[in-house]
Structure formats: structure tokens, C-alpha cells
Design an enzyme around this catalytic site. Structure first.
Site, PDB file in Angstrom:
ATOM      1  N   HIS A 113      -2.825   5.957  -2.852  1.00  0.00           N
ATOM      2  CA  HIS A 113      -3.631   4.746  -2.710  1.00  0.00           C
ATOM      3  C   HIS A 113      -4.441   4.567  -3.996  1.00  0.00           C
ATOM      4  O   HIS A 113      -5.077   5.508  -4.465  1.00  0.00           O
ATOM      5  CB  HIS A 113      -4.568   4.903  -1.505  1.00  0.00           C
ATOM      6  CG  HIS A 113      -5.131   3.623  -0.995  1.00  0.00           C
ATOM      7  ND1 HIS A 113      -5.633   3.480   0.286  1.00  0.00           N
ATOM      8  CD2 HIS A 113      -5.295   2.399  -1.581  1.00  0.00           C
ATOM      9  CE1 HIS A 113      -6.064   2.244   0.470  1.00  0.00           C
ATOM     10  NE2 HIS A 113      -5.875   1.573  -0.657  1.00  0.00           N
ATOM     11  N   LEU A 116      -8.909  -0.615  -4.645  1.00  0.00           N
ATOM     12  CA  LEU A 116      -9.922  -0.503  -3.605  1.00  0.00           C
ATOM     13  C   LEU A 116      -9.421   0.456  -2.536  1.00  0.00           C
ATOM     14  O   LEU A 116      -8.488   0.141  -1.799  1.00  0.00           O
ATOM     15  CB  LEU A 116     -10.222  -1.873  -2.991  1.00  0.00           C
ATOM     16  CG  LEU A 116     -11.099  -1.851  -1.729  1.00  0.00           C
ATOM     17  CD1 LEU A 116     -12.448  -1.189  -1.998  1.00  0.00           C
ATOM     18  CD2 LEU A 116     -11.273  -3.244  -1.167  1.00  0.00           C
ATOM     19  N   ILE A 157      -1.512  -0.379  -3.435  1.00  0.00           N
ATOM     20  CA  ILE A 157      -2.385  -0.907  -4.475  1.00  0.00           C
ATOM     21  C   ILE A 157      -3.170  -2.059  -3.842  1.00  0.00           C
ATOM     22  O   ILE A 157      -2.610  -3.080  -3.457  1.00  0.00           O
ATOM     23  CB  ILE A 157      -1.577  -1.331  -5.724  1.00  0.00           C
ATOM     24  CG1 ILE A 157      -2.509  -1.818  -6.831  1.00  0.00           C
ATOM     25  CG2 ILE A 157      -0.474  -2.319  -5.410  1.00  0.00           C
ATOM     26  CD1 ILE A 157      -1.831  -1.931  -8.203  1.00  0.00           C
ATOM     27  N   GLU A 158      -4.480  -1.851  -3.696  1.00  0.00           N
ATOM     28  CA  GLU A 158      -5.280  -2.729  -2.850  1.00  0.00           C
ATOM     29  C   GLU A 158      -6.335  -3.498  -3.641  1.00  0.00           C
ATOM     30  O   GLU A 158      -7.112  -2.915  -4.402  1.00  0.00           O
ATOM     31  CB  GLU A 158      -5.965  -1.907  -1.747  1.00  0.00           C
ATOM     32  CG  GLU A 158      -6.774  -2.752  -0.771  1.00  0.00           C
ATOM     33  CD  GLU A 158      -7.192  -2.000   0.483  1.00  0.00           C
ATOM     34  OE1 GLU A 158      -7.984  -2.567   1.268  1.00  0.00           O
ATOM     35  OE2 GLU A 158      -6.736  -0.858   0.695  1.00  0.00           O
ATOM     36  N   VAL A 159      -6.347  -4.813  -3.433  1.00  0.00           N
ATOM     37  CA  VAL A 159      -7.321  -5.747  -4.012  1.00  0.00           C
ATOM     38  C   VAL A 159      -7.481  -5.498  -5.520  1.00  0.00           C
ATOM     39  O   VAL A 159      -8.567  -5.218  -6.032  1.00  0.00           O
ATOM     40  CB  VAL A 159      -8.675  -5.683  -3.281  1.00  0.00           C
ATOM     41  CG1 VAL A 159      -9.538  -6.885  -3.668  1.00  0.00           C
ATOM     42  CG2 VAL A 159      -8.496  -5.689  -1.764  1.00  0.00           C
TER      43      VAL A 159
END
Length: 265
Positions: A113, A116, A157-159
């Protein structure tokens, strides 16, 4: 059909945009499978429920939980092996690089991860985009490189700004799962709660709502209250139970039982 393999996902990077959802129940899992969602994030307990593969036989599944719910490297290994044995296709891990490396060394497909990471949001300033400055874009890239070197095959892959995601996708062999990080990801990831309109809290900017389950749940709750209220009124008024709700026996049995009670009670 069997679920896609890790090799299938990697081979189809950039060729086929995968759809991914986080589901929390067998009903949601079944609906997602019938709708054609290829990748599912699921609560770990769901993997051990034999009914899961009956309702979602073709889905590639990532059981996952926050690292602080699981523990350190040894804890993660003890957590991961039974899940893999019972049909998990990959394991989500937001823990240490050493943990990712240990899991990969044992042949477990690991998804990390970056960007964010809600469980680690204090390091990047809370619930906000990561990668809007040169420094934080470099951080996301270094996170990806470190996870790839540790043996992860995928990352959520977040925000992250979509332009940054696209540039990273061009330079990594990882399978990128985009949650609010743009079309450069190889899969798009949302929570079923958001898609179904069940989220009564803050709806993330990247979420798209396709139904209004919250309104339907409110309607059903009103029906529950109204029906239960009528039941209470019937009980209080003596209208329930009515004759059609009762079971009885022959009058001679009642008479004989009454005589027996008079003699023995």
C-alpha cells in the site's frame, strides 16, 4: 472458470482495466461476482466460509486487515498461511517491508500500500492526497520501489494525483490498484459501501455512488418500526394471539388434565 492468477494480472497490465471492490458480506460478494467484478478485497473470515467460493468462484481475492490488527512479521505469517491454504489469491499487507519480504520469500503473493495509507495517515498529514508536491511524489515512488524490491507483486496506490500514478505505472513492474489515483492504475478499486450508497459518513471524492441503499434502508427501518408497533398494539389490546394463531387439543384431554391437576398439583 478459475480465478485469474498473479501471472494473468501482471500479463494484462495496461491491456485490460480490472474492476475491484471491497465487499463485507456474502450477499455483496455474490452480487459483485455476478456483476463481473474480477478482484475482491474481503474480510479474512470470509475466506474460511465455504459458501464464499460457491457465490464468487471466479474472483481473485485479497483478504486484508490493518497491520495493527495482525502484528509483526511472525504474526503476519501465521495469519497468511491459513488464508492462502483456504483459497486466498493474494494477501494485503500494510506492515513493514521486512514483513512483505518474509511473506514473499515464502511464495505468498503480497499486495502493499502506498500514497494515502489510512492506518498511517499521521505521517502524511491525515486524510488527504499524497504526491501533490515533488517531495511527496518522490515518497510514493520510493514506496513503490521498496515494495517491489521486497517482493510484492502489487500495490494499492491511494489518493495520489493521476499524473503521478501514470508516470509510476510506466516505470514499475508492479500491478497498481488505484483507489482515487486515476486511470493509470491497472485496476480501479472502490468500497461496495460507496458504490451502493450505504456510506452515511463522508463520501470520498474519488467514490462514485451508483445506488441509494441508505434511503432504502431508512424505508425498511420505518417499515420495521411500524410493523413492530402494530404488533405491540395488538398484544396490549388482546388482539394477538387470535384463534388462527393457536393450537389446541380435544376437550376431553383438557378436562382430564384439569382433573389430574386438581388431584396432584
Amino acid at each position: 472458470m478459475a480465478p485469474p492468477t498473479v501471472r494473468d494480472l501482471l500479463d494484462q497490465r495496461g491491456r485490460h482495466p480490472f474492476a475491484m471492490l471491497r465487499v463485507e458480506s456474502l450477499e455483496e460478494a455474490e452480487a459483485a461476482a455476478k456483476a463481473g467484478v474480477e478482484l475482491l478485497s474481503v474480510p479474512p473470515a470470509m475466506v474460511f466460509d465455504r459458501r464464499f467460493r460457491e457465490v464468487a468462484p471466479d474472483a481473485f481475492i485479497f483478504p486484508g486487515d490493518n497491520f495493527y490488527e495482525i502484528g509483526g512479521t511472525d504474526d503476519f505469517l501465521r495469519w497468511a498461511f491459513p488464508l492462502f491454504k483456504h483459497g486466498a489469491d493474494a494477501l494485503y499487507c500494510s506492515g513493514a517491508l521486512a514483513t512483505v519480504r518474509a511473506m514473499a520469500d515464502h511464495g505468498l503473493p503480497v499486495c502493499g500500500h502506498v500514497g494515502l495509507i489510512p492506518a498511517k495517515r499521521t505521517w502524511t498529514g491525515g486524510f488527504k492526497a499524497v504526491g501533490k508536491t515533488l517531495e511527496t511524489a518522490q515518497l510514493v515512488w520510493r514506496q513503490c520501489r521498496a515494495l517491489e524490491e521486497a517482493g510484492a507483486f502489487a500495490v494499492e496506490i491511494e489518493v495520489v494525483p493521476h499524473s503521478i500514478t501514470r508516470l509510476i505505472a510506466e516505470r514499475t513492474d508492479l500491478f497498481l490498484i488505484s483507489m482515487g489515483a486515476g486511470a493509470g492504475g491497472h485496476a480501479q478499486y472502490l468500497f461496495a459501501d460507496d458504490v451502493l450508497g450505504q456510506n452515511r459518513g463522508r463520501i470520498p471524492r474519488h467514490a462514485k455512488v451508483y445506488a441509494d441503499f441508505a434511503a432504502e434502508q431508512d424505508r425498511l427501518q420505518r417499515m420495521r418500526i411500524e410493523a413492530m408497533g402494530r404488533y405491540v398494539a395488538d398484544v396490549h389490546a388482546g388482539d394477538y394471539p387470535a384463534p388462527q394463531h393457536l393450537v389446541d387439543c380435544d376437550a376431553d384431554v383438557v378436562s382430564a388434565f384439569a382433573d389430574w391437576l386438581d388431584r396432584n398439583a
